[in-house]
Design a protein around this motif. Structure first.
Motif, PDB file in Angstrom:
ATOM      1  N   ALA A 183       0.740 -51.171  14.782  1.00 23.74           N
ATOM      2  CA  ALA A 183       2.248 -51.502  14.103  1.00 23.74           C
ATOM      3  C   ALA A 183       1.940 -52.020  12.554  1.00 23.74           C
ATOM      4  N   HIS A 184       1.114 -53.066  12.503  1.00 23.65           N
ATOM      5  CA  HIS A 184       0.905 -53.464  10.859  1.00 23.65           C
ATOM      6  C   HIS A 184       0.379 -52.639  10.037  1.00 23.65           C
ATOM      7  N   ARG A 185      -0.488 -51.648  10.683  1.00 23.99           N
ATOM      8  CA  ARG A 185      -1.153 -50.627   9.736  1.00 23.99           C
ATOM      9  C   ARG A 185      -0.042 -49.732   9.152  1.00 23.99           C
ATOM     10  N   GLN A 186       0.998 -49.190  10.108  1.00 24.40           N
ATOM     11  CA  GLN A 186       1.915 -48.387   9.911  1.00 24.40           C
ATOM     12  C   GLN A 186       2.910 -48.867   8.862  1.00 24.40           C
ATOM     13  N   SER A 187       2.858 -50.150   8.727  1.00 20.15           N
ATOM     14  CA  SER A 187       3.838 -50.753   7.906  1.00 20.15           C
ATOM     15  C   SER A 187       3.400 -51.076   6.359  1.00 20.15           C
ATOM     16  N   LEU A 188       2.164 -50.699   6.191  1.00 22.19           N
ATOM     17  CA  LEU A 188       1.480 -50.917   4.868  1.00 22.19           C
ATOM     18  C   LEU A 188       1.571 -49.586   4.042  1.00 22.19           C
ATOM     19  N   THR A 189       1.636 -49.784   2.686  1.00 20.41           N
ATOM     20  CA  THR A 189       1.667 -48.663   1.693  1.00 20.41           C
ATOM     21  C   THR A 189       0.480 -47.988   1.606  1.00 20.41           C
ATOM     22  N   LEU A 190       0.324 -47.039   0.769  1.00 22.36           N
ATOM     23  CA  LEU A 190      -1.024 -46.342   0.537  1.00 22.36           C
ATOM     24  C   LEU A 190      -1.808 -47.269  -0.470  1.00 22.36           C
ATOM     25  N   GLU A 191      -0.926 -48.080  -1.148  1.00 22.49           N
ATOM     26  CA  GLU A 191      -1.891 -49.115  -1.949  1.00 22.49           C
ATOM     27  C   GLU A 191      -2.198 -50.357  -1.008  1.00 22.49           C
ATOM     28  N   GLU A 192      -1.539 -50.562  -0.118  1.00 17.68           N
ATOM     29  CA  GLU A 192      -2.021 -51.961   0.673  1.00 17.68           C
ATOM     30  C   GLU A 192      -3.060 -51.446   1.823  1.00 17.68           C
ATOM     31  N   LEU A 193      -2.980 -50.543   2.426  1.00 16.39           N
ATOM     32  CA  LEU A 193      -3.670 -50.049   3.567  1.00 16.39           C
ATOM     33  C   LEU A 193      -5.357 -49.949   3.283  1.00 16.39           C
ATOM     34  N   PRO A 194      -5.728 -49.502   2.152  1.00 18.90           N
ATOM     35  CA  PRO A 194      -7.180 -49.828   1.996  1.00 18.90           C
ATOM     36  C   PRO A 194      -7.880 -51.125   1.796  1.00 18.90           C
ATOM     37  N   LEU A 195      -6.951 -52.250   1.283  1.00 15.66           N
ATOM     38  CA  LEU A 195      -7.448 -53.566   1.136  1.00 15.66           C
ATOM     39  C   LEU A 195      -7.408 -54.239   2.365  1.00 15.66           C
ATOM     40  N   PHE A 196      -6.277 -53.779   3.587  1.00 15.04           N
ATOM     41  CA  PHE A 196      -6.459 -54.112   4.764  1.00 15.04           C
ATOM     42  C   PHE A 196      -7.430 -53.696   5.652  1.00 15.04           C
ATOM     43  N   GLU A 197      -7.757 -52.305   5.550  1.00 11.10           N
ATOM     44  CA  GLU A 197      -8.959 -51.861   6.159  1.00 11.10           C
ATOM     45  C   GLU A 197     -10.395 -52.144   5.763  1.00 11.10           C
ATOM     46  N   ILE A 198     -10.538 -52.042   4.478  1.00 13.88           N
ATOM     47  CA  ILE A 198     -11.698 -52.287   3.844  1.00 13.88           C
ATOM     48  C   ILE A 198     -12.116 -53.505   3.414  1.00 13.88           C
ATOM     49  N   GLY A 199     -10.947 -54.079   2.619  1.00 10.41           N
ATOM     50  CA  GLY A 199     -11.093 -55.684   2.189  1.00 10.41           C
ATOM     51  C   GLY A 199     -10.838 -55.486   0.632  1.00 10.41           C
ATOM     52  N   ASP A 200     -10.731 -56.743   0.092  1.00  9.02           N
ATOM     53  CA  ASP A 200     -10.344 -56.852  -1.185  1.00  9.02           C
ATOM     54  C   ASP A 200     -11.888 -56.832  -2.104  1.00  9.02           C
ATOM     55  N   ASN A 201     -12.446 -55.518  -2.038  1.00 10.74           N
ATOM     56  CA  ASN A 201     -13.900 -55.454  -2.576  1.00 10.74           C
ATOM     57  C   ASN A 201     -13.641 -54.320  -3.576  1.00 10.74           C
ATOM     58  N   PRO A 202     -14.601 -53.923  -4.382  1.00  9.30           N
ATOM     59  CA  PRO A 202     -14.756 -52.565  -5.200  1.00  9.30           C
ATOM     60  C   PRO A 202     -14.163 -51.610  -4.479  1.00  9.30           C
ATOM     61  N   LEU A 203     -14.679 -51.278  -3.357  1.00  9.71           N
ATOM     62  CA  LEU A 203     -14.296 -50.131  -2.689  1.00  9.71           C
ATOM     63  C   LEU A 203     -12.870 -50.075  -2.211  1.00  9.71           C
ATOM     64  N   GLY A 204     -12.415 -51.134  -1.825  1.00  8.79           N
ATOM     65  CA  GLY A 204     -11.005 -51.231  -1.203  1.00  8.79           C
ATOM     66  C   GLY A 204     -10.090 -51.160  -2.607  1.00  8.79           C
ATOM     67  N   GLN A 205     -10.317 -51.925  -3.762  1.00 12.78           N
ATOM     68  CA  GLN A 205      -9.626 -51.954  -4.886  1.00 12.78           C
ATOM     69  C   GLN A 205      -9.697 -50.424  -5.369  1.00 12.78           C
ATOM     70  N   ALA A 206     -10.613 -49.522  -5.395  1.00 12.87           N
ATOM     71  CA  ALA A 206     -10.669 -48.131  -5.798  1.00 12.87           C
ATOM     72  C   ALA A 206      -9.793 -47.359  -5.114  1.00 12.87           C
ATOM     73  N   LEU A 207      -9.813 -47.658  -3.689  1.00 12.92           N
ATOM     74  CA  LEU A 207      -8.954 -46.695  -2.745  1.00 12.92           C
ATOM     75  C   LEU A 207      -7.379 -47.204  -3.080  1.00 12.92           C
ATOM     76  N   ALA A 208      -7.307 -48.537  -3.399  1.00 12.04           N
ATOM     77  CA  ALA A 208      -5.726 -49.052  -3.643  1.00 12.04           C
ATOM     78  C   ALA A 208      -5.409 -48.406  -4.624  1.00 12.04           C
ATOM     79  N   ARG A 209      -6.025 -48.204  -5.765  1.00 12.30           N
ATOM     80  CA  ARG A 209      -5.609 -47.606  -7.071  1.00 12.30           C
ATOM     81  C   ARG A 209      -5.248 -46.195  -6.878  1.00 12.30           C
ATOM     82  N   LEU A 210      -6.263 -45.527  -5.990  1.00 12.99           N
ATOM     83  CA  LEU A 210      -6.084 -43.857  -5.686  1.00 12.99           C
ATOM     84  C   LEU A 210      -4.697 -43.758  -4.944  1.00 12.99           C
TER      85      LEU A 210
END
Length: 235
Positions: A183-210
Motif C-alpha cells: 500500500a505504501h509502495r503504491q502511494s509513492l511517485t517514480l521519484e520517491e520509490l527508489p529512495l524507499f526501496e534502495i535508500g538515500d544512497n548514490p544508486l537510489g538518488q540516481a534512480l530517483a533522478r531517472l
C-alpha cells in the motif's frame, strides 16, 4: 530484582588507571527487564514505521528527513540482529560499522537520531577486565539496545499499526506486513520509490533522478497531445 535496581542507581566502579566507566552503566549480564521479547512482525513494523516517519518529516528539497538514510540502515540491521525470543540486542559499534560499511561518526549519529525520535533505547554496560589493580578493574563494553515504536510513528501506519488478531500466526502477520508495504509502495511517485526501496544512497538518488525525468517526459507528452487535439479541433 533488588540487585538489578542497585546496578542502575549505584555508581559503577572505576576502571583501569582510575578512569571511570560512563555514568548509569550497568554490569553486563544484569540487564534485568530492559530487554523484552519482540516478534519478527513487531520488529519489521518498527522499521516500516521509521521509513514512513522519515518520508513525512522530509522537507521539500531536502535529502533526508528527521532520521536520515544511515539511521534507517542501522534500524533495519538491528531488527534483523535482535533475538526475537529474548529481545537481546547488543552489537558493538564496530560490528555495525563493518556490516554497513559506515564510519563510526555516521553510526553514532544514526543511533542518536533513532533514540531522540523514539525508535531505539540503550543501556550502557561495563565488564570486569580481570586485571589486577587497586579495586575492581572494569571497562566499558557494548551497549544493550531495545527497539521501540513511538506513538507518533505508529499513527502513520494507520490500521496496519494495530495488533493482528492472531499475533502468533506467522502467515497472517507476514500477509499484513506485505499488504502495508504494498500500500505504501503504491502511494509513492517514480521519484520517491527508489529512495524507499534502495535508500538515500548514490544508486537510489540516481534512480530517483531517472524516475523524475520519466515523470517529466510523460507529463510533456500529455501536454503535447492535448495541444495537438486542441489544434485539430480548431481546424
Amino acid at each position: 530484582m533488588f540487585e538489578a535496581i542497585a546496578d542502575v542507581i549505584t555508581e559503577p566502579p572505576r576502571g583501569r588507571r582510575g578512569a571511570p566507566v560512563r555514568r548509569q552503566s550497568r554490569l553486563a549480564g544484569r540487564e534485568g527487564v530492559f530487554w523484552r521479547r519482540v516478534s519478527r512482525q513487531e520488529a519489521r513494523q518498527i522499521v516500516f514505521a521509521a521509513r514512513r516517519y522519515e518520508l513525512t518529516s522530509r522537507q521539500f528539497g531536502a535529502r533526508n528527513g528527521a532520521l536520515g538514510a544511515v539511521a534507517l540502515e542501522v534500524l533495519d540491521l538491528l531488527a534483523n540482529m535482535v533475538d526475537y525470543k529474548t529481545g537481546r540486542l547488543d552489537p558493538a559499534i564496530e560490528t555495525l560499522m563493518k556490516r554497513l560499511k559506515r564510519s563510526r561518526d555516521a553510526i553514532v549519529r544514526a543511533l542518536k537520531a533513532l533514540r531522540d525520535h523514539g525508535f531505539l533505547d540503550w543501556l550502557r554496560r561495563y565488564v570486569p577486565t580481570g586485571r589486577e589493580g587497586r579495586g575492581v578493574q572494569v571497562q566499558q563494553t557494548s551497549n544493550a539496545y531495545r527497539l521501540s515504536m513511538p506513538a507518533r510513528a505508529r499513527r502513520l501506519l494507520g490500521r496496519y499499526g494495530r495488533s493482528a488478531p492472531l499475533p502468533d500466526d506467522f502467515t497472517h502477520a507476514r500477509e499484513m506486513q506485505e499488504a502495508a508495504i504494498t500500500a505504501h509502495r503504491q502511494s509513492l511517485t517514480l521519484e520517491e520509490l527508489p529512495l524507499f526501496e534502495i535508500g538515500d544512497n548514490p544508486l537510489g538518488q540516481a534512480l530517483a533522478r531517472l524516475g523524475k525525468a520519466i515523470k517529466e517526459r510523460e507529463s510533456a507528452k500529455r501536454t503535447e497531445s492535448a495541444s495537438r487535439f486542441i489544434s485539430m479541433k480548431n481546424e
